[in-house]
Design an enzyme around this catalytic site. Sequence first.
Site, PDB file in Angstrom:
ATOM      1  N   GLY A 149     -27.780 106.001  19.914  1.00  9.62           N
ATOM      2  CA  GLY A 149     -27.047 105.818  18.653  1.00  9.62           C
ATOM      3  C   GLY A 149     -25.603 105.442  18.914  1.00  9.62           C
ATOM      4  N   GLY A 192     -22.305 106.041  19.436  1.00 11.23           N
ATOM      5  CA  GLY A 192     -21.491 107.216  19.746  1.00 11.23           C
ATOM      6  C   GLY A 192     -20.010 106.919  19.701  1.00 11.23           C
ATOM      7  N   ARG A 193     -19.682 105.645  19.764  1.00  7.82           N
ATOM      8  CA  ARG A 193     -18.255 105.307  19.705  1.00  7.82           C
ATOM      9  C   ARG A 193     -18.046 103.984  18.973  1.00  7.82           C
ATOM     10  NH1 ARG A 193     -16.513 102.501  25.266  1.00  7.82           N
ATOM     11  NH2 ARG A 193     -18.546 101.749  25.876  1.00  7.82           N
ATOM     12  N   ASP A 253     -16.032 111.163  23.602  1.00  7.67           N
ATOM     13  CA  ASP A 253     -14.877 111.253  22.708  1.00  7.67           C
ATOM     14  C   ASP A 253     -14.871 110.156  21.640  1.00  7.67           C
ATOM     15  OD1 ASP A 253     -14.318 109.016  24.206  1.00  7.67           O
ATOM     16  OD2 ASP A 253     -12.445 109.760  25.059  1.00  7.67           O
ATOM     17  N   GLY A 254     -15.848 109.247  21.716  1.00  7.31           N
ATOM     18  CA  GLY A 254     -15.927 108.183  20.709  1.00  7.31           C
ATOM     19  C   GLY A 254     -14.887 107.094  20.891  1.00  7.31           C
ATOM     20  N   ARG A 312     -16.109  93.959  17.056  1.00 12.10           N
ATOM     21  CA  ARG A 312     -17.232  93.174  17.564  1.00 12.10           C
ATOM     22  C   ARG A 312     -17.952  92.520  16.390  1.00 12.10           C
ATOM     23  NH1 ARG A 312     -21.191  95.865  21.897  1.00 12.10           N
ATOM     24  NH2 ARG A 312     -21.785  97.286  20.225  1.00 12.10           N
ATOM     25  N   ARG A 327     -31.549  96.404  17.879  1.00 13.89           N
ATOM     26  CA  ARG A 327     -31.863  96.373  19.321  1.00 13.89           C
ATOM     27  C   ARG A 327     -33.329  96.702  19.537  1.00 13.89           C
ATOM     28  NH1 ARG A 327     -26.650  98.740  21.303  1.00 13.89           N
ATOM     29  NH2 ARG A 327     -25.336  98.700  19.466  1.00 13.89           N
ATOM     30  N   ASP A 386     -31.585  99.541  24.924  1.00 16.38           N
ATOM     31  CA  ASP A 386     -30.624  99.635  23.815  1.00 16.38           C
ATOM     32  C   ASP A 386     -29.588  98.518  23.903  1.00 16.38           C
ATOM     33  OD1 ASP A 386     -30.025 101.373  26.148  1.00 16.38           O
ATOM     34  OD2 ASP A 386     -28.061 101.508  25.196  1.00 16.38           O
ATOM     35  N   ASN A 387     -29.541  97.843  25.033  1.00 16.55           N
ATOM     36  CA  ASN A 387     -28.588  96.747  25.191  1.00 16.55           C
ATOM     37  C   ASN A 387     -29.283  95.393  25.121  1.00 16.55           C
ATOM     38  OD1 ASN A 387     -26.514  98.571  25.465  1.00 16.55           O
ATOM     39  ND2 ASN A 387     -26.666  98.655  27.695  1.00 16.55           N
TER      40      ASN A 387
HETATM   41  P1  AMP Z   1     -23.254 101.883  26.505  1.00 18.24           P
HETATM   42  O1  AMP Z   1     -23.036 102.250  27.932  1.00 18.24           O
HETATM   43  O2  AMP Z   1     -22.027 101.307  25.847  1.00 18.24           O
HETATM   44  O3  AMP Z   1     -24.470 101.060  26.272  1.00 18.24           O
HETATM   45  O4  AMP Z   1     -23.476 103.264  25.737  1.00 18.24           O
HETATM   46  C1  AMP Z   1     -24.599 104.065  25.930  1.00 18.24           C
HETATM   47  C2  AMP Z   1     -24.566 105.196  24.932  1.00 18.24           C
HETATM   48  O5  AMP Z   1     -23.464 106.058  25.173  1.00 18.24           O
HETATM   49  C3  AMP Z   1     -24.438 104.766  23.480  1.00 18.24           C
HETATM   50  O6  AMP Z   1     -25.163 105.649  22.670  1.00 18.24           O
HETATM   51  C4  AMP Z   1     -22.962 104.901  23.232  1.00 18.24           C
HETATM   52  O7  AMP Z   1     -22.660 105.043  21.876  1.00 18.24           O
HETATM   53  C5  AMP Z   1     -22.646 106.154  24.023  1.00 18.24           C
HETATM   54  N1  AMP Z   1     -21.226 106.202  24.432  1.00 18.24           N
HETATM   55  C6  AMP Z   1     -20.621 105.423  25.346  1.00 18.24           C
HETATM   56  N2  AMP Z   1     -19.317 105.755  25.455  1.00 18.24           N
HETATM   57  C7  AMP Z   1     -19.095 106.775  24.597  1.00 18.24           C
HETATM   58  C8  AMP Z   1     -17.950 107.562  24.253  1.00 18.24           C
HETATM   59  N3  AMP Z   1     -16.751 107.375  24.817  1.00 18.24           N
HETATM   60  N4  AMP Z   1     -18.114 108.514  23.311  1.00 18.24           N
HETATM   61  C9  AMP Z   1     -19.301 108.720  22.730  1.00 18.24           C
HETATM   62  N5  AMP Z   1     -20.413 108.040  23.022  1.00 18.24           N
HETATM   63  C10 AMP Z   1     -20.324 107.064  23.940  1.00 18.24           C
HETATM   64 MG    MG Z   2     -24.830  99.849  24.721  1.00 20.21          MG
END
Ligand code: AMP
Ligand code: MG
Length: 484
Positions: free
Chosen positions: A91, A93-94, A126-127, A177, A184, A253-254
């Site tokens: 989901g 998260g940020r 931390d989002g 973005r 996805r 998810d990507n």
């Molecule tokens: P990503 O590596 O960007 O594909 O992120 C993988 C997952 O980690 C996704 O659910 C993101 O929303 C979550 N995520 C990545 N960085 C953060 C962050 N700083 N705070 C909260 N969730 C994160």
């Molecule tokens: Mg991602």
Amino acid sequence: MSKNNEFGWNFDNSYASLPGVFYSRTNPAPVRSPKLVLINDSLASSLGLHAEALQGEEGAGVLAGNIIPEGAEPLAQAYAGHQFGHFTMLGDGRAVLLGEQVSPQGDRVDIQLKGAGRTPFSRGGDGRAALGPMLREYIISEAMHALGIPTTRSLAVVMTGERVYRETGLPGAVLTRVAASHLRVGTFQYAAHWGTEEDLRALADYTLKRHYPEAEKNENRYLSLLREVIKRQAELVAKWQLVGFVHGVMNTDNMTISGETIDYGPCAFMDRYDPKTVFSSIDIQGRYAYGNQPGIAGWNLARFAETLLPLLHEEQEKAIELAQAEISAFQDLYQAHWLSGMRAKLGISNEEREDQALIQDLLHMMEKHRADYTNTFRALTFHRLEGSSLFESEEFVQWRERWQARQERSKPSSRELMKNSNPAVIPRNQRVEEALEAAVERGDYCVMERLLRVLSDPYAHTAEQEKYADVPDPTIPYVTYCGT
Ligand code: AMP
Ligand code: MG
């Protein structure tokens, strides 16, 4: 809420019409002092947005998430995914989706703020996002777009005036973005795993309507959805391979349903041709190495197909049969796109059976002689075939004769075709780092502006681009980190 629409927003929120399990209404968390550092004028105007207005104080407030523009209904999307082969709930998260901007031409795109604070999906995070990785996403996604590769775009980067803490304290930032959508493979996995069959059907119907309206009319519309997504991904990954792009984190998810490249965390472009090329610090096994990308795409699409099984046929066995037939077409579709792209890179405009061998022989020589991928094709384009162990080798001289004979059988064989298929510049790792360092360490954006300019028209082959073709020192390994 901003009443004033000097920015040109024209929001719709169709995603929010999906069942509630697919999202959580969440506002971006305000930041201390928004400061705009990059804005994409041409993208803004193509979306009907006014870049000049966005550069003002209120504009920065909107792009930082402090002010919610009129018509936006912010939410965080739910999705799951296989990360390095392991299935998990994820989901946004940020990231927060503000809504969908409907452009004056009627195109619908997601406007998402990445780094917008915690959401119900943040788990321990931390989002937030750091400035360096958001600028990096801006540079590489815009370079991909200019290379003619479907991708999410970057509208703006705003500094937050707050620090984010990773190994050390870093300046925080929010990236805007822009995407055809953020649907996805992982969104479907989420629906199949945690939703009801009704939820899954609603998602599939929504996706068909938004991205594949032609397929909607077919008798088995869900099978058509699978087929169309497979086609777009086959074409996309072939385009990555043709320019030497290593995504780095091809988790499900990507991988988008629209066929756009998404998630510019640990990605980088290959210098020396080597199918084993990996940049990401966490990809110890080389699962997402350059040469593995087509296979991984096929694997991800098989996960997508699995989610659709209940919709494909009421008998499970029949559904599996139907899905398998589509999945097994992927490698051939990919290969056809790759081969036709490679022919173009060699200036060949018709088809012969031996082309595959001609191309493979060149790639093998490039690997053996540790030749730079991009610059080898540039040298072939401009017949600058000297000064390297590859070009001086006997095997290359022989290959060149075969190639020239092959070009003569291709009418028209053209320098133009090669110029338009072999970029003068790619975002070289050392050039990207140099631009990021100037911006993040010294607040100097001139280096980045120059880099963005040369990357904006990669097939122009100008004198300025020539300077950006230098290869990095091969003794210094380049390592990338997930943009968290
Ligand atoms: P990503 O590596 O960007 O594909 O992120 C993988 C997952 O980690 C996704 O659910 C993101 O929303 C979550 N995520 C990545 N960085 C953060 C962050 N700083 N705070 C909260 N969730 C994160
Ligand atoms: Mg991602």
